[in-house]
Design an enzyme around this catalytic site. Sequence first.
Site, PDB file in Angstrom:
ATOM      1  N   HIS A  27       0.839  -1.193   0.000  1.00 42.96           N
ATOM      2  CA  HIS A  27       0.000   0.000   0.000  1.00 42.96           C
ATOM      3  C   HIS A  27       0.882   1.254   0.000  1.00 42.96           C
ATOM      4  O   HIS A  27       0.680   2.165  -0.792  1.00 42.96           O
ATOM      5  CB  HIS A  27      -0.897  -0.045   1.244  1.00 42.96           C
ATOM      6  N   GLU A  28       1.877   1.247   0.890  1.00 44.29           N
ATOM      7  CA  GLU A  28       2.781   2.401   0.971  1.00 44.29           C
ATOM      8  C   GLU A  28       3.563   2.582  -0.329  1.00 44.29           C
ATOM      9  O   GLU A  28       3.798   3.702  -0.775  1.00 44.29           O
ATOM     10  CB  GLU A  28       3.753   2.227   2.143  1.00 44.29           C
ATOM     11  N   HIS A  31       1.595   4.475  -2.910  1.00 41.03           N
ATOM     12  CA  HIS A  31       1.687   5.928  -2.718  1.00 41.03           C
ATOM     13  C   HIS A  31       2.996   6.439  -3.301  1.00 41.03           C
ATOM     14  O   HIS A  31       3.044   7.416  -4.043  1.00 41.03           O
ATOM     15  CB  HIS A  31       1.717   6.277  -1.222  1.00 41.03           C
TER      16      HIS A  31
HETATM   17 ZN    ZN Z   1      -2.405   5.207   2.290  1.00 45.01          ZN
END
Ligand code: ZN
Length: 113
Positions: A27-28, A31
């Site tokens: 998830h990171e 980003h």
């Molecule tokens: Zn996030």
Amino acid sequence: MKTHNIEINPHQLNAYGEAEVEKIIKHELCHYHLHLAKKGYQHRDPDFKALLKQVGGSRYCKSLPDQGKKRVLPYRYKLVCQTCKTVYMRKRKVDPRRYRCGKCRGELKLTTV
Ligand SMILES: [Zn+2]
Ligand SMILES: [Zn+2]
């Protein structure tokens, strides 16, 4: 300033287990990757949603659900009523023209704390 650090704290490992932590890392990375690519890197952006689905990342961001509640932002701004001098503390910058004093409907002025 290190803006692209990816930090996983040990507390997260315990709460989620390694598989879930891996998903959070993905998830990171979504980003991170999209930000570098100058694409939509925020949760609401279609680019982000698509990439997250593609890599099988967690829906959750860095913070654990119960940690999110504990994190307290400091008050950095205040809105001061120009008429009755009531002070409203704000954590984020707001446009004072969009608000009115709750007591007297007077004009508000934004200042930093
Ligand atoms: Zn996030
Ligand atoms: Zn007022």
